[in-house]
Design an enzyme around this catalytic site. Sequence first.
Site, short mmCIF file in Angstrom:
data_model
loop_
_atom_site.label_atom_id
_atom_site.label_comp_id
_atom_site.label_asym_id
_atom_site.label_seq_id
_atom_site.Cartn_x
_atom_site.Cartn_y
_atom_site.Cartn_z
N ALA A 107 0.80 -1.23 0.00
CA ALA A 107 0.00 0.00 0.00
C ALA A 107 0.83 1.28 0.00
CB ALA A 107 -0.95 0.00 1.20
N ILE A 111 1.99 2.08 -7.37
CA ILE A 111 0.69 1.68 -7.92
C ILE A 111 -0.41 2.04 -6.94
CG2 ILE A 111 -0.74 -0.28 -8.64
CD1 ILE A 111 1.85 -1.64 -9.60
N SER A 112 -0.21 1.70 -5.67
CA SER A 112 -1.21 2.01 -4.65
C SER A 112 -1.40 3.51 -4.49
CB SER A 112 -0.79 1.41 -3.30
OG SER A 112 -0.79 0.00 -3.37
N ASN A 200 8.65 -14.59 -4.22
CA ASN A 200 7.31 -14.02 -4.15
C ASN A 200 6.26 -15.07 -3.82
OD1 ASN A 200 7.86 -11.31 -4.52
ND2 ASN A 200 7.85 -11.46 -6.75
N VAL A 224 -1.82 -8.78 -8.24
CA VAL A 224 -1.12 -7.88 -9.17
C VAL A 224 0.38 -8.15 -9.18
CG1 VAL A 224 -0.70 -5.45 -9.76
CG2 VAL A 224 -2.89 -6.13 -8.75
N ASP A 254 -2.69 -5.56 -19.96
CA ASP A 254 -2.37 -6.13 -21.27
C ASP A 254 -3.55 -5.94 -22.24
OD1 ASP A 254 0.13 -7.20 -20.28
OD2 ASP A 254 -1.08 -8.70 -19.24
N HIS A 282 0.85 -13.73 -17.88
CA HIS A 282 1.30 -12.34 -17.97
C HIS A 282 2.82 -12.36 -18.18
CE1 HIS A 282 1.47 -8.05 -17.25
NE2 HIS A 282 2.36 -8.23 -16.29
#
Length: 443
Positions: A107, A111-112, A200, A224, A254, A282
């Site tokens: 957060a 992007i957030s 990840n 995401v 995309d 992706h």
Amino acid sequence: MAMAELSTPQTTSPFLNSSSRLRLSSKLHLSNHFRQLLLPPLHTTTPNSKISCSVSQNSQAPVAVQENGLVKTKKECYGVFCLTYDLKAEEETRTWKKLINIAVSGAAGMISNHLLFKLASGEVFGPDQPIALKLLGSERSIQALEGVAMELEDSLFPLLREVDIGTDPNEVFQDVEWAILIGAKPRGPGMERADLLDINGQIFAEQGKALNKAASPNVKVLVVGNPCNTNALICLKNAPNIPAKNFHALTRLDENRAKCQLALKAGVFYDKVSNMTIWGNHSTTQVPDFLNARINGLPVKEVITDHKWLEEGFTESVQKRGGLLIQKWGRSSAASTAVSIVDAIKSLVTPTPEGDWFSSGVYTDGNPYGIEEGLVFSMPCRSKGDGDYELVKDVEIDDYLRKRIAKSEAELLAEKRCVAHLTGEGIAYCDLGPVDTMLPGEV
């Protein structure tokens, strides 16, 4: 890190009697470090205890309470999100829906930074939908999260009723109906894709377990953080109590890029492009589908007669768009990613226009296309606007498209084998091959 839940008393409106008031508590969770700069010290508790602070509605004095055998003191809180609101003071609030809880990981990231303000403004869930934001960060980012909360506070969003921040997903994900999982370790120079999957994957395994334990049983999850397809698979495999159909991997950016490229080539505005599908992973094996896409209601191949460009240049232009943006601007596509997250959620909470569809990375079990089950694979979807979706059955798949889809399918099967230790499917074995399929711009 212990967190503080803070709230202050309601201010009584002189125009309303007590029976006409409806309380909606709005809270801001602050770290101990930040709280100590603003408030007197609290009574001592054990290191891992959760501190819940609020003010009695009829009294400003601190009140001692006992919770799990520990004596805690309720203190006056800090910030607008700990105030109580009189929802009947304004006519519009009478038609508001029930508050929903939305968790966002990563957060404090870029992007957030774009997404949270779109969520708070009502752009995503509507102008009558109050929300509570639950922001997940790390110990390193907790101070930045406090800054994010302050900016949200200064923006005066009437629909934003609560903001909580924390570093423990088991607490942050409590009762959430939507989880947007952005936070992930970026791929650094020299890092193999297998290493990124493992690093990840551990993050998303932990978050899947936390969602399974704490979230609403019908929570919708949008992954995401990359590699998002396999991260979504890991997450859902660690959340057996949540329907697998509720997990999505973001491929909407995309799709948006593909629509833009077709519109540019055809010389039309991009709202004339419909029925755009991104198939598969992706990655550079993704398949932007021009066979089923339409421009002004006509098949793309009838509008764009340069079929060599469609088969070669079109796909390449979609795949390399992120890298080109970095070359031009010196930073990644955070803003357009945030917009694509908004688009992806709105596609689930808004009925799909008749005859159209959208792309999302979803679980392949029961798919009508012959794609291997047990993967998270981007496919065409439709929604009635209830948060659910169904796969589109009336799509054409020719030999050219089938071959491209099979290549992306093979890559996702290889990724799945690489993270078997995180999905409960045995010993991991990585055979991803020498070709780097990470999208340009995501290193």
